[in-house]
Design a protein around this motif. Sequence first.
Motif, short mmCIF file in Angstrom:
data_model
loop_
_atom_site.label_atom_id
_atom_site.label_comp_id
_atom_site.label_asym_id
_atom_site.label_seq_id
_atom_site.Cartn_x
_atom_site.Cartn_y
_atom_site.Cartn_z
N ASP A 261 37.52 52.70 42.59
CA ASP A 261 38.77 53.39 42.26
C ASP A 261 38.47 54.77 41.68
N LEU A 262 37.39 54.85 40.91
CA LEU A 262 37.02 56.12 40.28
C LEU A 262 35.53 56.38 40.45
N TYR A 263 35.22 57.55 41.01
CA TYR A 263 33.83 57.94 41.20
C TYR A 263 33.61 59.25 40.47
N ILE A 264 32.74 59.26 39.49
CA ILE A 264 32.46 60.49 38.75
C ILE A 264 31.06 60.97 39.14
N ALA A 265 31.02 62.11 39.83
CA ALA A 265 29.75 62.66 40.29
C ALA A 265 29.27 63.69 39.27
N VAL A 266 28.13 63.39 38.65
CA VAL A 266 27.63 64.22 37.56
C VAL A 266 26.35 64.93 38.01
N GLY A 267 26.39 66.24 38.09
CA GLY A 267 25.20 66.98 38.48
C GLY A 267 24.76 66.68 39.90
N ILE A 268 25.74 66.37 40.75
CA ILE A 268 25.45 66.08 42.16
C ILE A 268 26.05 67.21 42.99
N SER A 269 25.22 67.83 43.84
CA SER A 269 25.72 69.00 44.58
C SER A 269 26.61 68.58 45.74
N GLY A 270 26.35 67.42 46.30
CA GLY A 270 27.20 66.93 47.39
C GLY A 270 26.61 67.18 48.76
N ALA A 271 25.34 66.80 48.95
CA ALA A 271 24.73 66.85 50.27
C ALA A 271 25.51 65.92 51.19
N ILE A 272 25.56 66.27 52.46
CA ILE A 272 26.38 65.53 53.41
C ILE A 272 25.99 64.05 53.42
N GLN A 273 24.68 63.79 53.24
CA GLN A 273 24.25 62.39 53.29
C GLN A 273 24.70 61.61 52.04
N HIS A 274 24.90 62.30 50.92
CA HIS A 274 25.45 61.62 49.75
C HIS A 274 26.95 61.40 49.91
N MET A 275 27.64 62.42 50.41
CA MET A 275 29.10 62.33 50.55
C MET A 275 29.50 61.17 51.46
N ALA A 276 28.65 60.91 52.48
CA ALA A 276 28.95 59.81 53.39
C ALA A 276 29.06 58.50 52.62
N GLY A 277 28.34 58.41 51.50
CA GLY A 277 28.33 57.15 50.76
C GLY A 277 29.44 56.99 49.76
N MET A 278 30.19 58.06 49.46
CA MET A 278 31.17 57.94 48.38
C MET A 278 32.51 58.60 48.65
N SER A 279 32.63 59.34 49.76
CA SER A 279 33.82 60.17 49.92
C SER A 279 35.10 59.36 50.14
N ASN A 280 34.98 58.06 50.42
CA ASN A 280 36.19 57.25 50.56
C ASN A 280 36.59 56.56 49.25
N SER A 281 35.98 56.97 48.15
CA SER A 281 36.40 56.46 46.84
C SER A 281 37.84 56.92 46.59
N LYS A 282 38.59 56.15 45.81
CA LYS A 282 40.01 56.49 45.65
C LYS A 282 40.21 57.79 44.86
N VAL A 283 39.57 57.90 43.71
CA VAL A 283 39.67 59.14 42.93
C VAL A 283 38.25 59.64 42.64
N ILE A 284 38.03 60.92 42.93
CA ILE A 284 36.69 61.47 42.74
C ILE A 284 36.75 62.61 41.71
N VAL A 285 35.84 62.54 40.74
CA VAL A 285 35.71 63.60 39.75
C VAL A 285 34.34 64.24 39.92
N ALA A 286 34.30 65.57 39.93
CA ALA A 286 33.02 66.25 40.03
C ALA A 286 32.76 67.04 38.76
N ILE A 287 31.57 66.88 38.24
CA ILE A 287 31.14 67.69 37.09
C ILE A 287 29.86 68.39 37.52
N ASN A 288 29.93 69.72 37.63
CA ASN A 288 28.78 70.47 38.12
C ASN A 288 28.86 71.89 37.61
N LYS A 289 27.69 72.48 37.31
CA LYS A 289 27.76 73.83 36.77
C LYS A 289 27.90 74.89 37.87
#
Lengths: 327, 257
Positions: A261-289
Motif C-alpha cells: 500500500d505504501l512504498y517509501i524509497a529512500v536514497g534510491i535514484s530509480g533505475a529502470i530495473q528497480h522501478m520494475a519491482g515497485m512501480s505498481n505499489s499503491k502509494v509511492i514516496v520518494a526521498i532523494n537529494k
Amino acid sequence: MSKNVLVLGEAREGELRNVSFETIAAAKTISGGGTVTAVLLGDSVENLAQEMVHYGADRVVTVEHPHLKQYTSDAYSQAFMAVYEQEKPDAIVLGHTAMGKDLSPKLASKLSSGLISDVTKIEGEGDAAEFIRPIYSGKAFEKVQSKGGLLFITIRPNNIEPLAKDESRSGDVSSLTVDITNLRSVIANVVRKSTEGVDLSEAKVIIAGGRGVKSEDGFKPLEELAHLLGGAVGASRGACDADYCDYSLQIGQTGKVVTPDLYIAVGISGAIQHMAGMSNSKVIVAINKDPEANIFKVADYGIVGDLFEVVPMMIEEVKKLKGSPAV
Amino acid sequence: MNIYALVKRTFDTEEKIVVKNGAIQEDGAEFIINPYDEYAVEEAIQVRDEHGGEVTVLSLGGEDAEKQLRTALAMGADKAVLINTEDDLDEMDEFSASKIISEYLKDKDADLIIAGNVAIDGGSGQVGPRVAELLGINYVTTITDLKIDGTSATLVRDVEGDSETIETSLPLLVTAQQGLNEPRYPSLPGIMKAKKKPLEELELDDLDLDEDEVEAKTKTIDIFMPPEKAAGRVLEGDISDQVSELVNLLNKEAKVI
C-alpha cells in the motif's frame, strides 16, 4: 458451468497467512457458484479450519502428518494429490508465495495441466474468467485464459481482496489420512533473517533504501521507521551490491517484485530495473537529494532532501501521529 | 559429473518495454542471458571445475538464442544445445517448454541440472520444477549455496528472507537465486574458444515430439502497459514542514498509515 475449486491455505508459525483468505476470494470468483474447498496441510492444522470457513470456504479438508510440519515439495505434493484424488476439483488456487511457487509447478506437471502463475487480478467470472498477470516484472501485463481442462492459478499476495470475515458462516471440516513416504529432501536447519516477521511480498508498508543510505548502519533508521509502521525493509540492487544489506531484501526486476500500500524509497535514484519491482505499489514516496532522480517520476509524494535528516524527522512525526511510542 | 544449465534469451533489464497491437515490440532491443540463468551457468562451471565432468547449456527458442548460448560457452560451458521451435510452434507455455526440455533430457543421465529460479520476462518460475517432475528427479528452488560431496548435496534456499539448509542427493535440479555466485564475464580467449565449441541444433522432430503433444494449455489473449501514473507532488518549504506535511498526507489523504 459452476466449478468446484480447491484452495490451499498457508500457515506461518501457527497462524493463517492473509494470502490464504485471498485464495478463497479468487476461488469464489472462478467457481461461478460452485463449491470452494480449502485444504490445510501441517502437523496440527485442524484448529485453523474454522477461520477458512469464516473467510468464505464452503468446506475444509485437513491432512495432518508429522512430515507436514515443514514444507517440502515431496511431502506436500503427496498430501495435496491425495486430496485432489478425493475431490476431483475443476480448478485449483494457491498463493504465489515461496511455498506456492515451489509446489504449484510440481502439481501442474503431475496433473499435466496449465498453470497461470502470479495472477494479480481476475476479470469476469466462472468459465469466462480471464487472468491478469505482470510480465517483465510489472513493466507490462498479460491477460491469460485457460484453454480448457483443469484450471490452475497462483495469486500474488496483497492484490485480490479477501471476503469480509463472517463468524456466522459454517462449513464441514473433514480430515484425510495420507501415507507420506520417500522424502528426498531433509531440512537440516532454518535461519530466520526477517526479525520482524513481516515478509516483503506481503508487507503493506515497505521502506526501501538505496546507495544513498551509504552503509549497513544507514539502514537502521529505515528499520525503525518500518517497525513503527508495521512494515518491512527492502533495498535496491545498488545497496545490495554494495553489501549494505542482504540480497534477500532486493527489490527489482532481479529480486522481489512488490505491491504494498505504501512504498517509501529512500536514497534510491530509480533505475529502470528497480522501478520494475515497485512501480505498481499503491502509494509511492520518494526521498532523494537529487531533484532530477527518476524515482520522482513514479512517486505520489516527494521530498527533495538529505535522507539522514528526513528519515529521523519522519520517525518523530509518525511517533507523534501514533501517540506515545509502544513500550 | 554430467551437468546441464538451462538458459533463456531475454530482454535486457535496462530495456523499456513497448507494446503495440497487444504484443511486445522486439525491434532494436538488446537481448541477454536471463540474469538468473547466468547464475546457473556460473554455478555449473564452478561445480565442473571442482568435481570434473562436462557442462552443457540448453536453450529453447529461435535461432537468435544462439548468441546467448555462445556467451555461455565463452564463460566456460563445454557444449550447447538449441532446441529450435520457431518453425513448429506459434505459441508455447510452461507446459510445452518443460515437456520439450524433459524429452531432450530424459536419456541424458544428468547428475545436476541448474536453471534460473525465474525468467525476468514471463516470470512464472515453472519450467525448472516441471522439468524435474517430468524426469522423476528431486528439485530445490531459489538456492543461494550448493555443496556437493559424492552423490550428496547440501544446499541453502532463500525462502522469503529466511534461509533453509537442505540435504538431498543427486540427480537433482536446482534453480538459482541471486547471491548464489558472481557470474564471470567471458574472457577474450574464452570468446575465441567458444566459436569452436559444439552447438547442436534440434527441432521437435528430432525429439520424436508431435506439435499436439506440446500444445500450450494456456493462451495469452492480450498484452498491455500498466496505466500511466499522474505526476506526483514534490513538497516544498522547510524540511521539517515537508516531513510533517508528508506524514499528514499519508495519514489523511492517502490513508496508508
